[in-house]
Design a protein around this motif. Structure first.
Motif, PDB file in Angstrom:
ATOM      1  N   PHE A   1      17.563  57.404 -10.896  1.00  9.42           N
ATOM      2  CA  PHE A   1      15.899  57.421 -11.200  1.00  9.42           C
ATOM      3  C   PHE A   1      15.832  55.906 -11.803  1.00  9.42           C
ATOM      4  O   PHE A   1      14.756  55.533 -12.022  1.00  9.42           O
ATOM      5  N   SER A   2      16.957  55.178 -11.973  1.00 10.21           N
ATOM      6  CA  SER A   2      16.375  53.781 -12.270  1.00 10.21           C
ATOM      7  C   SER A   2      15.990  52.962 -11.165  1.00 10.21           C
ATOM      8  O   SER A   2      15.134  52.106 -11.565  1.00 10.21           O
TER       9      SER A   2
ATOM     10  N   LEU B   1       8.649  51.200 -10.002  1.00 17.04           N
ATOM     11  CA  LEU B   1       7.313  51.380 -10.383  1.00 17.04           C
ATOM     12  C   LEU B   1       6.927  50.358 -11.489  1.00 17.04           C
ATOM     13  O   LEU B   1       5.605  49.946 -11.254  1.00 17.04           O
ATOM     14  N   GLN B   2       7.849  49.970 -12.424  1.00 13.14           N
ATOM     15  CA  GLN B   2       7.426  48.779 -13.377  1.00 13.14           C
ATOM     16  C   GLN B   2       7.091  47.616 -12.525  1.00 13.14           C
ATOM     17  O   GLN B   2       6.167  46.941 -12.977  1.00 13.14           O
TER      18      GLN B   2
ATOM     19  N   GLY C   1      12.236  45.779  -7.521  1.00 13.04           N
ATOM     20  CA  GLY C   1      12.628  46.611  -8.177  1.00 13.04           C
ATOM     21  C   GLY C   1      14.002  47.288  -7.695  1.00 13.04           C
ATOM     22  O   GLY C   1      14.938  47.631  -7.991  1.00 13.04           O
ATOM     23  N   LEU C   2      13.870  47.543  -6.261  1.00 14.68           N
ATOM     24  CA  LEU C   2      14.842  48.089  -5.585  1.00 14.68           C
ATOM     25  C   LEU C   2      16.211  47.498  -5.627  1.00 14.68           C
ATOM     26  O   LEU C   2      17.207  47.697  -5.583  1.00 14.68           O
TER      27      LEU C   2
ATOM     28  N   LEU D   1      22.118  49.398 -20.166  1.00 13.46           N
ATOM     29  CA  LEU D   1      22.202  50.160 -18.852  1.00 13.46           C
ATOM     30  C   LEU D   1      20.891  51.158 -19.014  1.00 13.46           C
ATOM     31  O   LEU D   1      21.009  52.174 -19.828  1.00 13.46           O
ATOM     32  N   ARG D   2      19.893  50.954 -18.025  1.00 14.85           N
ATOM     33  CA  ARG D   2      18.699  51.958 -18.140  1.00 14.85           C
ATOM     34  C   ARG D   2      18.562  52.351 -16.476  1.00 14.85           C
ATOM     35  O   ARG D   2      17.939  51.555 -15.621  1.00 14.85           O
ATOM     36  N   PHE D   3      18.852  53.370 -16.238  1.00 14.58           N
ATOM     37  CA  PHE D   3      19.438  54.465 -17.073  1.00 14.58           C
ATOM     38  C   PHE D   3      20.811  54.992 -16.349  1.00 14.58           C
ATOM     39  O   PHE D   3      21.028  54.611 -15.306  1.00 14.58           O
TER      40      PHE D   3
END
Length: 548
Positions: free
Chosen positions: A7-8, A14-15, A58-59, A126-128
């Motif tokens: 999900f991270s 998205l961010q 992001g990826l 660490l997110r998430f």
């Protein structure tokens, strides 16, 4: 090395996509309005390109972010263009904080933040990760930190044994017996990690739970400055709507029908009603914030660490190493003192009270006698007998507050000269509160020089009684302003390794005789050295984790 939860990748993509789209889009719109060469239609093309670039970044960041647990360090590798590798020794880790928001709890996720001593900053986030992974990281890091402490103590004991053995080996033919192997170390080498984790979790001991009645009392008797910022933020977002609401509320009690039509009296009533409504809304927001923050607060212990959980919408859990504790502070405002309650806060190296969302609260709210008992059991401090500053300090406060009152009257007078408001002389009533304010400031000051601890009390609106072990003192410095020099008094600043926030200043003994300040300074330095020598001969951390 491990990766974050899948999900991270979605969250980071998205961010970055939102950032990549909005920046070029609004930049082109702005340039098109001031430069003819730039066409506004470019905004959508560049926005889409930025969106795709943000998703790709992001990826890539997700796949380039790795973490792992080694025998001596917690390692984190991150970065897309610039690669960064961090090795965090377990001995420096201050806290492993786990946060779970409402959405994250629904998805079974958590955010893990690793804090280190020396500044209170987050060393790694660490997110998430999954909730089970967050619990595993907490327990593994805590276990390995304990193992390092055990090895250090074992080496110190071996050094002492060798030093003693040198004196006994002087006899010819004598030979010191070889020490028996530590059965615990042999057992831990062959134990299953899952069994270690289960056993580690089962050794948690409950110390304190915040009951529902205490939570409600704490919420209604505590004011959070963050509520003021929230009210101001809402006001700036919906100024017209809020002004219309204020006019509607004030109209039945004599306020104007609208902002354009009214006289001096109606505008005055509108001002008073608006202030009352603003204070009430701010107070209710503060109550809600405190309730949500400390909902279901639990404090326990695992080995030599304090562990806590709290939060309604955002659930936090973390640990407070006992050996990192610098000082202990008992807090209470006038209302809490009136009903006989107080709170207990712990300050650790580089991590002060209410920093990082107030994670250092040991006992947020309890009966005052119980909190005092907790403090004595936690630190071993004897019941203090406070010494007060000389009476000349009270005269100093009287003069200081009189100057503040005079400035207030001058400001009100200036406002009446440039506005329709009248009756500036009513502001002189503020001088009535000057004598009691000076007296309350004076009577709430005190200090106690104990055999092992220095205790400092100060503050009326939020009285703080801080217990500082001598071995935790970093510096003792005398501070004197030009007015203090004329009166022959001084303030003694006692600094520890804990960080400070805007609302928690360094513990200070205010306005005592200069000779008394120098005596306390000299006594503190001597007892600091003796406490350090005593601590070097003992493995005890001088903080009782069984303080309840």
């Amino acid at each position: 090395m491990n990766r974050l939860h899948p999900f991270s990748a979605v969250s980071m993509a998205l961010q970055r996509a939102i950032t990549g789209f909005t920046l070029p889009f609004f930049l082109v719109i702005f340039l098109a309005s001031v430069v003819d060469v730039v066409d506004a239609s470019w905004a959508f093309v560049l926005g889409v390109i930025g969106l795709l670039a943000g998703v790709a970044y992001g990826l890539a960041y997700y796949y380039r972010f790795e973490y792992g647990i080694t025998p001596d360090t917690f390692d984190v590798q991150s970065g897309v263009i610039s690669r960064r590798s961090r090795e965090i020794p377990y001995g420096r880790i201050q806290n492993v904080d786990v946060a779970r928001g409402v959405v994250q709890r629904l998805l079974g996720l958590a955010v893990v933040s690793i804090e280190t001593a020396g500044g209170g900053n987050t060393e790694a986030t660490l997110r998430f990760v999954s909730e089970s992974e967050a619990d595993r990281l907490q327990h593994q890091i805590r276990r390995r930190t304990a193992e390092i402490k055990d090895r250090q103590r074992s080496r110190e004991r071996d050094t002492e044994t060798d030093q003693r053995g040198e004196s006994t080996d002087a006899t010819p033919g004598s030979e010191a017996p070889s020490p028996d192997p530590d059965p615990r170390s042999e057992r831990e080498e062959h134990v299953d990690p899952t069994r270690v984790e289960t056993g580690y979790r089962s050794r948690r001991q409950r110390l304190f739970d915040l009951q529902s009645r205490e939570l409600l009392l704490y919420s209604f008797t505590t004011f959070r400055p963050a509520a003021i910022a929230a009210v101001l933020f809402v006001f700036f977002l919906a100024t017209d709507t809020i002004l219309e609401y204020m006019v509607t509320v004030a109209n039945p009690v004599g306020g104007p029908e609208d902002l354009e039509n009214g006289d001096t009296g109606s505008y005055g009533i509108l001002t008073v009603v608006s202030m009352i409504n603003g204070l009430l809304i701010t107070y209710l927001l503060s109550v809600a914030y405190t309730f949500a923050t400390y909902y279901d607060f639990r404090l326990g212990r695992v080995d030599e660490d304090f562990v806590y959980e709290r939060g309604l919408l955002q659930r936090y859990s973390g640990s407070i190493p006992a050996e990192k504790v610098q000082s202990v502070t008992v807090t209470a405002n006038p209302i809490q003192r009136l009903i006989g309650y107080a709170g207990l806060w712990i300050e650790t190296a580089g991590y002060g009270p209410d920093s990082s969302a107030g994670s250092q609260s040991a006992v947020p709210f309890a009966v005052r006698r119980r909190v005092y008992t907790f403090t004595e059991n936690l630190t071993g401090v004897e019941r203090p007998k406070f010494q007060k500053p000389p009476t000349i300090a009270r005269r100093r406060y009287l003069v200081r507050y009189s100057i503040v009152a005079a400035l207030f009257v001058a400001v009100v007078y200036g406002i009446t000269r440039i506005s329709p408001l009248e009756g500036w002389y009513f502001a002189a009533a503020v001088f009535v509160v000057v004598p009691p304010a000076a007296h309350l400031r004076y009577v709430n000051l005190g200090y106690y020089v104990g055999s092992d601890h220095l205790v400092i009390r100060r503050g009326f609106w939020r009285r703080r009684t801080t217990v500082i072990p001598y071995y935790r003192i970093q510096t003792l410095s005398t501070r004197r302003s030009i007015f203090q020099r004329r009166l022959g008094i001084a303030s003694l600043v006692v600094d520890t390794a804990s960080s400070r926030t805007f609302f928690w200043a360094t513990p200070t003994i205010y306005d005592v005789d200069l000779e008394d300040a120098r005596d306390v300074q000299g006594t503190g330095r001597k007892r600091l050295q003796s406490a350090l020598r005593e601590r070097a001969r003992s493995d005890d951390v001088d903080i009782s984790v069984d303080f309840t």
